[in-house]
Design an enzyme around this catalytic site. Structure first.
Site, short mmCIF file in Angstrom:
data_model
loop_
_atom_site.label_atom_id
_atom_site.label_comp_id
_atom_site.label_asym_id
_atom_site.label_seq_id
_atom_site.Cartn_x
_atom_site.Cartn_y
_atom_site.Cartn_z
N LYS A 1 0.84 -1.21 0.00
CA LYS A 1 0.00 0.00 0.00
C LYS A 1 0.87 1.25 0.00
CE LYS A 1 -3.78 -0.27 2.54
NZ LYS A 1 -4.92 -0.10 3.48
N LYS B 1 1.07 -4.25 11.02
CA LYS B 1 -0.32 -4.34 11.45
C LYS B 1 -0.32 -4.91 12.87
CE LYS B 1 -4.38 -3.66 9.37
NZ LYS B 1 -4.68 -2.79 8.23
N THR C 1 -10.26 7.48 3.76
CA THR C 1 -10.27 6.20 3.05
C THR C 1 -11.45 6.17 2.08
OG1 THR C 1 -9.35 5.18 5.03
CG2 THR C 1 -10.21 3.68 3.36
N1 PHE Z 1 -6.69 0.92 8.62
C1 PHE Z 1 -5.71 1.66 7.90
C2 PHE Z 1 -5.33 0.89 6.64
O1 PHE Z 1 -5.57 -0.29 6.52
C3 PHE Z 1 -4.53 1.81 8.75
C4 PHE Z 1 -4.09 3.16 9.13
C5 PHE Z 1 -4.83 4.30 9.00
C6 PHE Z 1 -2.83 3.27 9.63
C7 PHE Z 1 -4.31 5.51 9.34
C8 PHE Z 1 -2.28 4.48 9.97
C9 PHE Z 1 -3.04 5.61 9.82
O2 PHE Z 1 -4.79 1.44 5.71
#
Ligand code: PHE
Length: 349
Positions: free
Chosen positions: A60, A72, A146
């Site tokens: 990502k 994670k 997101t």
């Molecule tokens: N849940 C987010 C992802 O999967 C993780 C995330 C968000 C990590 C914001 C850091 C800051 O991309």
């Protein structure tokens, strides 16, 4: 083969629950990735999830062009265990201890089952945390970003399929109305898309009614007769079996790890269905948080980086077509190239 740099597994000293932190790669920079607080039949299933999700975070960041690595954290709740506020706090402090012991190799953020208030608790113990509420100096809830990033990915696909970035009148099936899915549904409804939605929580039908969407049972939505299916909840929704039954022209959504197995991407491709890799479509949250909190970008700059997902997806689809690859292969190759370039730089090659 374990290709992770570090995996920490602890029994939380306060909660006695399994706390897992997987650092997949720091080749591009210190690792980041959300904290998933979720139920698993066995804690080892939580470990499997953490390993896969952290590897996806590496890709990502690489494809988003951000100098961060993939990680994670997972707290594997046994089935049926619900956390009261005191116990939740204990769990979060246990997670914070593990993160802090990694000395900056990994910073967490929100994910399925956690949000900014949880990040505030973690921030009491360790500075390695994103998305605390704004009054505590964080960038707050990542889910609207997101959702906006996914909308950008949808625009690129729409342009490819229909020659227009507008989603007005387009049929979209949103699988899951959690924080990201519901936010995305609102954006799409405002644009005039024709929505079909579902969630495992029947109370979410309220959101469906509010948006004038068609509500379907979770088991029926993937095969709905729509233009684009948008997986917005948990992973492994696309399987060898159900891909044969899809009626859409594309699958693009913010859920992490959508494929039950990697070869499902090839099956989608053979059916002529565009699948945008989840780690590309879902990058808006981390792009915003990292731009704001690590790079001290102002809100406009952070937002335009999120919107740039549209160009990233357009480029990927174009490259894939030119080279006769699936979008998944094109994205994986781009990620590997960027990771390889980073490690040869470090080794002075
Ligand atoms: N849940 C987010 C992802 O999967 C993780 C995330 C968000 C990590 C914001 C850091 C800051 O991309």
């Amino acid at each position: 083969m374990l290709d992770h740099e570090r995996v920490a597994i602890h029994t939380g000293s306060r909660s006695r629950l399994p706390v897992i932190v997987a650092v997949h790669s720091t080749a591009l920079g210190p690792a980041a990735g959300g904290l998933r607080l979720w139920h698993y039949p066995d804690w080892r299933d939580g470990l499997t999830d953490a390993l896969r999700l952290s590897a996806a975070m590496t890709s990502k960041f690489a494809v988003a062009g951000l100098p961060s690595g993939g990680g994670k954290a997972v707290v594997a709740l046994p089935e049926g265990v619900e956390l009261d506020p005191g116990r939740r706090r204990d769990v979060l402090r246990d997670v914070a201890d593990v993160i802090d012991s990694l000395g900056g190799m990994y910073a967490t953020g929100p994910d399925v089952g956690t949000g900014p208030a949880d990040m505030a608790v973690i921030g009491e113990t360790t500075p390695h945390v994103f998305c605390r509420p704004a009054h505590l100096g964080g960038s707050g809830d990542s889910s609207p970003h997101t959702a906006r990033g996914t909308l950008a990915a949808l625009r690129a696909v729409s342009r490819r399929l229909y020659g227009t970035a507008s989603l007005k009148g387009r049929g979209l099936a949103i699988v899951g109305l959690g924080r990201v899915g519901a936010g995305l549904a609102r954006l799409l409804a405002a644009e005039g898309a024709a929505l079909t939605v579902t969630d495992i929580d029947p109370d979410k039908e309220r959101i469906s009614d509010e948006l004038g969407a068609v509500w379907r049972a979770p088991g029926e939505i993937l095969t709905a007769d729509v233009d684009i299916v948008v997986p917005s909840a948990l992973g492994s929704v696309l399987t060898e079996r159900n891909v044969a039954e899809l009626r859409c022209r594309a699958v693009v959504g913010p859920a992490n790890n959508q494929l039950a197995a990697p070869h499902v991407a090839d099956l989608l491709h053979h059916r002529g269905i565009i699948w945008v890799p989840d780690y590309v479509a879902s990058a808006g949250g981390v792009i915003n948080a990292i731009s704001a909190e690590l790079h001290h970008a102002d809100a406009d700059t952070a937002h335009s980086r999120v919107r740039a997902i549209e160009d990233t997806v357009s480029d990927l689809l174009e490259t894939a077509q030119r080279l006769g690859r699936t979008p998944a292969q094109a994205a994986d190759e781009l990620a590997l190239r960027r990771l390889g370039a980073a490690s040869s730089l470090r080794q002075g090659v």
